[in-house]
Write an enzyme that holds these catalytic residues in place. Structure first.
Site, mmCIF file in Angstrom:
data_model
loop_
_atom_site.group_PDB
_atom_site.id
_atom_site.type_symbol
_atom_site.label_atom_id
_atom_site.label_comp_id
_atom_site.label_asym_id
_atom_site.label_seq_id
_atom_site.Cartn_x
_atom_site.Cartn_y
_atom_site.Cartn_z
ATOM 1 N N ASP A 1 0.866 -1.170 0.000
ATOM 2 C CA ASP A 1 0.000 0.000 0.000
ATOM 3 C C ASP A 1 0.912 1.233 0.000
ATOM 4 O O ASP A 1 2.082 1.143 0.405
ATOM 5 C CB ASP A 1 -0.885 -0.035 1.244
ATOM 6 C CG ASP A 1 -1.711 1.220 1.391
ATOM 7 O OD1 ASP A 1 -2.437 1.565 0.445
ATOM 8 O OD2 ASP A 1 -1.621 1.869 2.458
ATOM 9 N N ASP B 1 -0.094 5.142 0.638
ATOM 10 C CA ASP B 1 -0.300 6.223 1.593
ATOM 11 C C ASP B 1 -0.268 5.679 3.023
ATOM 12 O O ASP B 1 -0.994 4.745 3.350
ATOM 13 C CB ASP B 1 -1.629 6.920 1.308
ATOM 14 C CG ASP B 1 -1.669 8.321 1.879
ATOM 15 O OD1 ASP B 1 -0.603 8.864 2.190
ATOM 16 O OD2 ASP B 1 -2.777 8.863 2.038
HETATM 17 MG MG LIG Z 1 -2.710 3.367 3.308
#
Ligand SMILES: [Mg+2]
Length: 334
Positions: free
Chosen positions: A14, A16
């Protein structure tokens, strides 16, 4: 002891809250990813963001010093386009409600984007774009209401911006859901499609999903049948981790991406509790107790193990007081 980078053949990352927060790289992320790659771990970046193209995301990553090529980025737009192509076949028309990232993903799968429900689309593919208007959502509604299959890139309700919380794709899907009474197939996390695409892209046999959110990254790993690593550099607090329901509990825990270069945090179950490193956690009179010393993340992991093994979540007042003393100063609760 083998590190996680040696234990798994690929990392599905992932972005962010894991690799960057806004314009800045997360502390220790860049050098940890470089070293994990040198150790032979393949890296793919899986993002629910359907608006940005893989090229744009890869450029951003390289600016931060993270090794990333365009093909290392897998977006929910690409996963949605793959689902649409499987359903409709190449050359079919797809009503695209979204931005450039989604348009290019749909074209790359051999589908022909159209803008009106009257253009004979085989499916509706919906993703976020700031330029979307009522007219676009109305076209989606017309097609969906006529029974055209509906695929959404992701269902994230909110989109954090510098000015606050804005409606995300999930909220815009909700507009069409409210009008039609129907729900779309979702490609992005926590659905498995995006993570499966990440595994396919890397040729992984034993991938590790790495994220900062329990409800998308970790739950997505459960859905896809993959192990997961939760890092505490983003959205999830250690208190939320302790309370996590079974389908949102990660396989591994680390403060940040340096965890890739360390062995798995080993926890041992005992008749009266769990131990990890120098820490021991147990449930007595339905109250979680934590004692010991050493790495505070071992304390948290022992506490998670003991709490999650209990028939129901125990009281945590005493454990929270102990963990708060040790875990918080390391910046786990951000
Ligand atoms: Mg995230």
């Amino acid at each position: 002891m083998t590190s996680l980078a040696g234990l798994y053949d690929a990392a599905l990352l992932d972005l962010d809250g894991v690799v960057y927060v806004g314009p800045r790289a997360v502390e220790h992320a860049t050098e940890s990813l470089v070293r994990a790659g040198e150790a032979g771990m393949r890296l793919a970046y899986v993002t629910n963001n359907s608006f940005r193209t893989p090229r744009t995301v890869a450029e951003h990553l390289r600016e931060l010093g993270v090794p990333a090529a365009e093909e290392d980025v897998v977006t929910s737009a690409q996963a949605a386009a793959r689902l649409a192509a499987e359903r409709c076949g190449p050359g079919a028309r797809a009503l695209v409600i979204g931005g450039e990232g989604l348009l290019s993903a749909v074209r790359a799968r051999g589908l022909v984007p159209v803008r009106s429900a009257d253009d004979g689309p085989c499916c509706v593919v919906q993703g976020f774009a700031p330029s979307l208007s009522w007219r676009d959502l109305a076209e989606a509604g017309y097609a969906v209401g006529r029974g055209v299959p509906w695929i959404a890139t992701n269902a994230d309700r909110d989109a954090p911006t510098a000015r606050g919380t804005a409606p995300g794709n999930g909220a815009l899907i909700g507009v069409v859901e409210a009008a039609t009474g129907l729900v779309p197939t979702v490609a992005g996390k926590p659905s498995a499609a995006l993570l499966h695409d990440g595994a396919t892209r890397t040729g992984a046999r034993h991938p590790l999903m790495i994220g900062d959110r329990l409800d998308t990254d970790v739950q997505g790993a459960h859905c896809a049948g993959y192990d997961s690593l939760l890092v505490l550099t983003g959205a999830t607090t250690w208190q939320e981790l302790l309370m996590a329901p079974a389908h949102r509990r990660p396989t591994h825990l680390a403060a940040d991406l340096r965890g890739l270069l360390a062995p798995a945090r080993a926890v041992a179950r005992h008749p009266d509790g769990s131990s990890c490193g120098g820490w021991r956690a147990s449930v007595r009179d339905r109250e979680l107790l934590v004692e010991g010393d050493g790495d505070p993340y071992d304390a948290l992991w022992a506490a998670c193990s003991a709490a999650w093994a209990a028939p129901e979540l125990p009281g945590m007042t005493k454990a929270l007081a102990v963990l708060d003393r040790y875990v918080r100063p390391l910046g786990a609760d951000v």
